[in-house]
Scaffold this active site. Structure first.
Site, PDB file in Angstrom:
ATOM      1  N   HIS A  99       0.829  -1.205   0.000  1.00 57.88           N
ATOM      2  CA  HIS A  99       0.000   0.000   0.000  1.00 57.88           C
ATOM      3  C   HIS A  99       0.868   1.261   0.000  1.00 57.88           C
ATOM      4  O   HIS A  99       0.600   2.225  -0.724  1.00 57.88           O
ATOM      5  CB  HIS A  99      -0.918  -0.002   1.222  1.00 57.88           C
ATOM      6  CG  HIS A  99      -2.145  -0.844   1.067  1.00 57.88           C
ATOM      7  ND1 HIS A  99      -2.084  -2.209   0.876  1.00 57.88           N
ATOM      8  CD2 HIS A  99      -3.470  -0.518   1.089  1.00 57.88           C
ATOM      9  CE1 HIS A  99      -3.312  -2.691   0.779  1.00 57.88           C
ATOM     10  NE2 HIS A  99      -4.176  -1.690   0.896  1.00 57.88           N
ATOM     11  N   HIS A 111       1.019  -3.928   9.024  1.00 61.76           N
ATOM     12  CA  HIS A 111       2.433  -3.703   8.724  1.00 61.76           C
ATOM     13  C   HIS A 111       3.138  -3.092   9.927  1.00 61.76           C
ATOM     14  O   HIS A 111       2.516  -2.403  10.748  1.00 61.76           O
ATOM     15  CB  HIS A 111       2.610  -2.788   7.512  1.00 61.76           C
ATOM     16  CG  HIS A 111       2.269  -3.444   6.205  1.00 61.76           C
ATOM     17  ND1 HIS A 111       3.097  -4.346   5.581  1.00 61.76           N
ATOM     18  CD2 HIS A 111       1.178  -3.330   5.396  1.00 61.76           C
ATOM     19  CE1 HIS A 111       2.540  -4.747   4.451  1.00 61.76           C
ATOM     20  NE2 HIS A 111       1.377  -4.149   4.323  1.00 61.76           N
TER      21      HIS A 111
END
Length: 414
Positions: free
Chosen positions: A281, A337
């Site tokens: 992302h 993440h």
């Protein structure tokens, strides 16, 4: 009496003209002046008509002598002009025919060479465009292939288990939404600039740039994901959805234990749980919105000397980077993440976007910022070297001096 005097004067005139043939012009003029004066003294009844005739005779002889001089100076003209004229062709026609022959012999091959060169250049450009399109499709195909591959199975120590034991959360920014906006956002920006500028060359260069950035960004991101194999922060609950840990064995060495999980969760979720580094992302967001920042900032001259001191230019150029930062930070808020993954992903996206931008545009810090670069064929190497030298001269030295605006000081403080 008057007629006899006139006859004597005329006979005397012929004798003097024969004796003074070496000096015709000057001698004739003196004789005529003398005859006029003697005739006026001897016979005052000579009318004005005879004086006019004598004066015109003098002027005619002077004119004939001048014509003779001109004809002598023009005697060097080629003899073929006279030969052509004797055949019934005028000099103008002969010269026109010569020009037509010269054009047909020299200009026609040059035109043919130009046409052939332009056809060759267009053919090379079409071939290059096709190669670029094929490469972009190849990058996309490789990216999707890497996404389906299994990641490296990295061992997990018991003392670091807390890093991967965060609860599972839904995506704040879903993958489909991100894919939509990273494609649509640069497209909208380039279309808006094209509507205002009507610059097809700029629109073409911008389209090539952002498509290359997105296609090329997937390769390093996916390759690092499957190579590193770092577990995500919520890996424990991907492996054990019910929260009950099942181990195959526990190896203890050097005062540390390595856990061998016997995961009970979905295989696809477990495989995705091992692809934390780097953040996809983050890399795609910064590749797309970072390129928008480069593009808009270059158009507004926010990063070069021309925009120095104009804060609004910098603020507009930074807005896309703020959006990309929010997307990257959201990946740590939903526990998908680690902060290192987000940071490295942002760096990859920024580098990929800038490299792709520089393929079609000059430096955002240079004097030609925002102007599409020229595609240089191999046959124009000398022209390319001259252009590069001109850019180096314009970009070097005092950066306040800008060739685009006539060498004036290019900041609002001067």
């Amino acid at each position: 009496m008057a007629y006899s005097l006139t006859a004597n004067l005329r006979s005397r005139k012929r004798e003097k003209s024969i004796k003074g043939s070496d000096d015709i012009g000057s001698g004739t003029a003196r004789i005529m002046d003398k005859e006029t004066s003697e005739a006026s003294i001897i016979n005052p009844h000579i009318d004005n008509t005879q004086q006019t005739i004598m004066t015109s005779g003098k002027e005619g002889q002077d004119l004939m002598s001048s014509r003779r001089t001109v004809s002598e100076s023009s005697s060097e003209e080629p003899e073929r002009v006279g030969i052509n004229a004797s055949n019934g062709n005028s000099n103008g026609m002969w010269r026109n025919e010569l020009k037509i022959g010269a054009e047909s012999s020299s200009a026609q091959p040059e035109k043919q060479q130009q046409v052939q060169h332009s056809r060759f250049r267009h053919r090379n450009e079409r071939f290059s465009d096709m190669v670029d399109i094929v490469l972009r499709f190849a990058f996309v195909a490789i990216f999707f292939k890497l996404e389906t591959m299994s990641a490296f199975k990295r061992e997990i120590h018991a003392e670091e288990l807390w890093l991967y034991k965060n609860p599972r959360r839904p995506d704040i920014v879903k993958g489909g939404e991100l894919l939509f906006w990273v494609i649509v956002a640069p497209l909208i920006v380039t279309v808006v600039f094209y509507v205002f500028t009507k610059d097809k060359r700029d629109f073409r260069a911008a389209s090539w740039a952002w498509t290359l950035a997105l296609c090329m960004n997937g390769l390093p991101t996916s390759m690092l994901k499957i190579t590193v194999g770092r577990p995500r922060p919520d890996f424990f609950y991907r492996c054990f959805p019910d929260g009950l840990m099942v181990l195959n064995s526990s190896i203890i060495s050097d005062s540390s234990s390595i856990l061998d999980f016997n995961c009970t969760g979905i295989t696809s979720d477990i495989n995705e749980g091992r692809k934390s580094f780097p953040s996809g992302h983050s890399s795609f967001a910064f590749a797309s919105f970072g390129l928008i920042a480069y593009y808009v900032g270059a158009k507004l001259h926010a990063f070069d000397a021309r925009g120095r001191g104009h804060t609004w230019r910098l603020c507009i150029a930074v807005i896309p980077l703020i959006i990309a930062t929010l997307v990257a930070v959201s990946r740590t808020c939903d526990y998908h993440h680690h902060w290192q993954d987000v940071t490295v992903g942002a760096i990859i996206g920024l580098l990929t976007g800038y490299i792709s931008y520089r393929q079609y545009y000059p430096s955002i810090f240079g004097p030609q910022a925002g102007t599409p670069s020229i595609r240089w064929p191999r046959t124009q190497g000398n022209k390319y070297n001259k252009h590069r030298a001109a850019d180096d001269i314009g970009a070097g030295g005092d950066m306040l001096r800008r060739p685009l605006l006539g060498g004036k000081e290019q900041t609002k403080w001067y």
